[in-house]
Design a protein around this motif. Sequence first.
Motif, PDB file in Angstrom:
ATOM      1  N   ALA A 124       0.816  -1.222   0.000  1.00 52.16           N
ATOM      2  CA  ALA A 124       0.000   0.000   0.000  1.00 52.16           C
ATOM      3  C   ALA A 124       0.847   1.269   0.000  1.00 52.16           C
ATOM      4  O   ALA A 124       0.411   2.324  -0.488  1.00 52.16           O
ATOM      5  N   LYS A 125       2.065   1.181   0.517  1.00 53.41           N
ATOM      6  CA  LYS A 125       2.954   2.353   0.545  1.00 53.41           C
ATOM      7  C   LYS A 125       3.317   2.829  -0.862  1.00 53.41           C
ATOM      8  O   LYS A 125       3.710   3.975  -1.058  1.00 53.41           O
ATOM      9  N   HIS A 126       3.203   1.937  -1.828  1.00 49.83           N
ATOM     10  CA  HIS A 126       3.665   2.249  -3.181  1.00 49.83           C
ATOM     11  C   HIS A 126       2.527   2.553  -4.149  1.00 49.83           C
ATOM     12  O   HIS A 126       2.746   2.644  -5.363  1.00 49.83           O
ATOM     13  N   LEU A 127       1.307   2.686  -3.637  1.00 46.52           N
ATOM     14  CA  LEU A 127       0.176   2.998  -4.503  1.00 46.52           C
ATOM     15  C   LEU A 127       0.184   4.470  -4.893  1.00 46.52           C
ATOM     16  O   LEU A 127       0.314   5.350  -4.037  1.00 46.52           O
ATOM     17  N   PRO A 128       0.003   4.778  -6.163  1.00 47.68           N
ATOM     18  CA  PRO A 128      -0.089   6.185  -6.565  1.00 47.68           C
ATOM     19  C   PRO A 128      -1.485   6.748  -6.284  1.00 47.68           C
ATOM     20  O   PRO A 128      -2.455   5.992  -6.155  1.00 47.68           O
ATOM     21  N   GLU A 129      -1.573   8.039  -6.203  1.00 48.55           N
ATOM     22  CA  GLU A 129      -2.883   8.684  -6.104  1.00 48.55           C
ATOM     23  C   GLU A 129      -3.621   8.465  -7.421  1.00 48.55           C
ATOM     24  O   GLU A 129      -3.090   8.713  -8.495  1.00 48.55           O
ATOM     25  N   SER A 130      -4.843   7.964  -7.328  1.00 53.79           N
ATOM     26  CA  SER A 130      -5.595   7.647  -8.544  1.00 53.79           C
ATOM     27  C   SER A 130      -7.026   7.323  -8.173  1.00 53.79           C
ATOM     28  O   SER A 130      -7.307   6.836  -7.078  1.00 53.79           O
ATOM     29  N   ILE A 131      -7.933   7.545  -9.112  1.00 52.72           N
ATOM     30  CA  ILE A 131      -9.289   7.053  -8.944  1.00 52.72           C
ATOM     31  C   ILE A 131      -9.254   5.526  -9.003  1.00 52.72           C
ATOM     32  O   ILE A 131      -8.301   4.933  -9.514  1.00 52.72           O
ATOM     33  N   HIS A 132     -10.265   4.866  -8.486  1.00 56.41           N
ATOM     34  CA  HIS A 132     -10.345   3.416  -8.553  1.00 56.41           C
ATOM     35  C   HIS A 132     -10.772   2.987  -9.953  1.00 56.41           C
ATOM     36  O   HIS A 132     -11.706   3.544 -10.529  1.00 56.41           O
ATOM     37  N   TYR A 133     -10.087   1.986 -10.497  1.00 54.85           N
ATOM     38  CA  TYR A 133     -10.370   1.538 -11.865  1.00 54.85           C
ATOM     39  C   TYR A 133     -11.563   0.603 -11.935  1.00 54.85           C
ATOM     40  O   TYR A 133     -12.161   0.430 -12.990  1.00 54.85           O
ATOM     41  N   TYR A 134     -11.880  -0.060 -10.829  1.00 54.26           N
ATOM     42  CA  TYR A 134     -12.950  -1.060 -10.817  1.00 54.26           C
ATOM     43  C   TYR A 134     -13.968  -0.726  -9.731  1.00 54.26           C
ATOM     44  O   TYR A 134     -13.623  -0.056  -8.740  1.00 54.26           O
ATOM     45  N   PRO A 135     -15.213  -1.181  -9.877  1.00 48.14           N
ATOM     46  CA  PRO A 135     -16.198  -1.004  -8.805  1.00 48.14           C
ATOM     47  C   PRO A 135     -15.681  -1.625  -7.509  1.00 48.14           C
ATOM     48  O   PRO A 135     -14.953  -2.626  -7.532  1.00 48.14           O
ATOM     49  N   ASP A 136     -16.059  -1.037  -6.383  1.00 47.49           N
ATOM     50  CA  ASP A 136     -15.512  -1.466  -5.094  1.00 47.49           C
ATOM     51  C   ASP A 136     -15.852  -2.908  -4.738  1.00 47.49           C
ATOM     52  O   ASP A 136     -15.161  -3.525  -3.931  1.00 47.49           O
ATOM     53  N   ASP A 137     -16.917  -3.471  -5.329  1.00 49.57           N
ATOM     54  CA  ASP A 137     -17.303  -4.839  -4.985  1.00 49.57           C
ATOM     55  C   ASP A 137     -16.785  -5.873  -5.993  1.00 49.57           C
ATOM     56  O   ASP A 137     -17.056  -7.061  -5.857  1.00 49.57           O
ATOM     57  N   GLN A 138     -16.023  -5.440  -7.000  1.00 50.10           N
ATOM     58  CA  GLN A 138     -15.500  -6.386  -7.990  1.00 50.10           C
ATOM     59  C   GLN A 138     -14.212  -7.015  -7.465  1.00 50.10           C
ATOM     60  O   GLN A 138     -13.345  -6.317  -6.934  1.00 50.10           O
ATOM     61  N   VAL A 139     -14.060  -8.351  -7.623  1.00 47.53           N
ATOM     62  CA  VAL A 139     -12.882  -9.023  -7.076  1.00 47.53           C
ATOM     63  C   VAL A 139     -11.969  -9.618  -8.146  1.00 47.53           C
ATOM     64  O   VAL A 139     -10.843 -10.010  -7.851  1.00 47.53           O
ATOM     65  N   THR A 140     -12.419  -9.700  -9.398  1.00 48.21           N
ATOM     66  CA  THR A 140     -11.554 -10.206 -10.469  1.00 48.21           C
ATOM     67  C   THR A 140     -12.036  -9.673 -11.808  1.00 48.21           C
ATOM     68  O   THR A 140     -13.186  -9.226 -11.943  1.00 48.21           O
ATOM     69  N   ASP A 141     -11.130  -9.730 -12.793  1.00 48.08           N
ATOM     70  CA  ASP A 141     -11.495  -9.324 -14.151  1.00 48.08           C
ATOM     71  C   ASP A 141     -11.969 -10.507 -14.976  1.00 48.08           C
ATOM     72  O   ASP A 141     -12.411 -10.350 -16.106  1.00 48.08           O
ATOM     73  N   ARG A 142     -11.880 -11.708 -14.415  1.00 48.44           N
ATOM     74  CA  ARG A 142     -12.204 -12.916 -15.164  1.00 48.44           C
ATOM     75  C   ARG A 142     -13.693 -13.235 -15.110  1.00 48.44           C
ATOM     76  O   ARG A 142     -14.367 -12.958 -14.121  1.00 48.44           O
ATOM     77  N   THR A 143     -14.192 -13.863 -16.181  1.00 46.55           N
ATOM     78  CA  THR A 143     -15.608 -14.204 -16.266  1.00 46.55           C
ATOM     79  C   THR A 143     -15.892 -15.470 -15.469  1.00 46.55           C
ATOM     80  O   THR A 143     -14.989 -16.244 -15.131  1.00 46.55           O
ATOM     81  N   GLN A 144     -17.177 -15.720 -15.213  1.00 43.60           N
ATOM     82  CA  GLN A 144     -17.568 -16.945 -14.531  1.00 43.60           C
ATOM     83  C   GLN A 144     -17.239 -18.170 -15.376  1.00 43.60           C
ATOM     84  O   GLN A 144     -16.847 -19.217 -14.835  1.00 43.60           O
ATOM     85  N   ARG A 145     -17.340 -18.057 -16.675  1.00 47.77           N
ATOM     86  CA  ARG A 145     -16.971 -19.172 -17.570  1.00 47.77           C
ATOM     87  C   ARG A 145     -15.509 -19.552 -17.379  1.00 47.77           C
ATOM     88  O   ARG A 145     -15.155 -20.731 -17.320  1.00 47.77           O
ATOM     89  N   PHE A 146     -14.646 -18.544 -17.312  1.00 43.68           N
ATOM     90  CA  PHE A 146     -13.219 -18.806 -17.105  1.00 43.68           C
ATOM     91  C   PHE A 146     -12.986 -19.485 -15.757  1.00 43.68           C
ATOM     92  O   PHE A 146     -12.254 -20.467 -15.663  1.00 43.68           O
ATOM     93  N   LEU A 147     -13.631 -18.957 -14.719  1.00 40.69           N
ATOM     94  CA  LEU A 147     -13.399 -19.483 -13.372  1.00 40.69           C
ATOM     95  C   LEU A 147     -13.873 -20.930 -13.242  1.00 40.69           C
ATOM     96  O   LEU A 147     -13.189 -21.749 -12.607  1.00 40.69           O
ATOM     97  N   VAL A 148     -15.015 -21.281 -13.835  1.00 41.30           N
ATOM     98  CA  VAL A 148     -15.476 -22.665 -13.698  1.00 41.30           C
ATOM     99  C   VAL A 148     -14.604 -23.622 -14.519  1.00 41.30           C
ATOM    100  O   VAL A 148     -14.368 -24.765 -14.106  1.00 41.30           O
ATOM    101  N   ALA A 149     -14.080 -23.151 -15.652  1.00 43.95           N
ATOM    102  CA  ALA A 149     -13.145 -23.984 -16.423  1.00 43.95           C
ATOM    103  C   ALA A 149     -11.888 -24.255 -15.604  1.00 43.95           C
ATOM    104  O   ALA A 149     -11.363 -25.383 -15.583  1.00 43.95           O
ATOM    105  N   GLU A 150     -11.409 -23.239 -14.924  1.00 42.32           N
ATOM    106  CA  GLU A 150     -10.217 -23.395 -14.087  1.00 42.32           C
ATOM    107  C   GLU A 150     -10.469 -24.349 -12.922  1.00 42.32           C
ATOM    108  O   GLU A 150      -9.577 -25.118 -12.535  1.00 42.32           O
TER     109      GLU A 150
END
Length: 299
Positions: A170-196
């Motif tokens: 956290a010490k190395h995070l730059p000042e920035s708006i959040h890129y993702y909604p606060d409740d999102q935990v991954t960029d991967r789809t459910q199809r990808f996750l179930v295949a994995e």
Amino acid sequence: MTQRCGFVAIVGRPNVGKSTLMNRILGQKISITSRRPQTTRHQVMGIKTEDDNQIIYVDTPGMHIMSKDRNKAINRFMNQAASQALRDVDCVVFIIDRTRWMPEDQVVLDKLTHVKAPVILAVNKVDWLEDKASLLPWLEQVGAKRDFAAILPLSAKHGTNVPELEAEVAKHLPESIHYYPDDQVTDRTQRFLVAELVREKVMRQLGDELPYQMTVEIEEFRETDRVTHISALILVERQGQKKILIGENGERIKSIGREARLDMERALGGKVMLNLWVKVKRGWSDDERALKSLGYHLD
């Protein structure tokens, strides 16, 4: 307060605990794990938002030395995916396994030579060390290999020192708006996750008998009010591998399906109807066109 947001690459040789660490940080399973090296084949993002900080962790395939039995298109893809993750990140977590320094650890360190982002060295699996007194001199020795931003012994499996690692990141995070909604935990789809999840169960149950020429393709993912219908195709390269996967009287494929379905129901929060099929597709792991059609492409 000021919002901060940044990308953090988790890198290391195969089987040092990269995926276990990301899952521990997120508090849920996003990346699959097994005791077999090279379980992770793709970049997988895990997003953790707390208060004004959003950290986007990028789990990567293990960087490995290309050898006679590791000189296929899929091996090249995994090394490229891991190297690509180092571009434009705000911090790197470099994981090694206890007091072992292997040639592939040096490969990763060499890749980090031109990385300008701060690099944190995470010495994982310290709970397995029989001689705890050996840790301190080892940390001093390995710390001389590079000017690390921090060196932290930890246990990704048990969570020891993981909050301290997060605080250091956290010490190395730059000042920035959040890129993702606060409740999102991954960029991967459910199809990808179930295949994995299916691939994880195959790796865990047949890691010794079945080489790495196996992948999973989702042919159907259909949600209704009460149940999610999933059909997954497990691809192997030889007829003998298909026989091993199916098992005597179909017992092995049933066991894999049962374990995968239970994990899917936990992940999706509802009932799953899972059908598994096994098909021989010769040479897919060394065919770049086949790899792309199966979802192995760099983001």
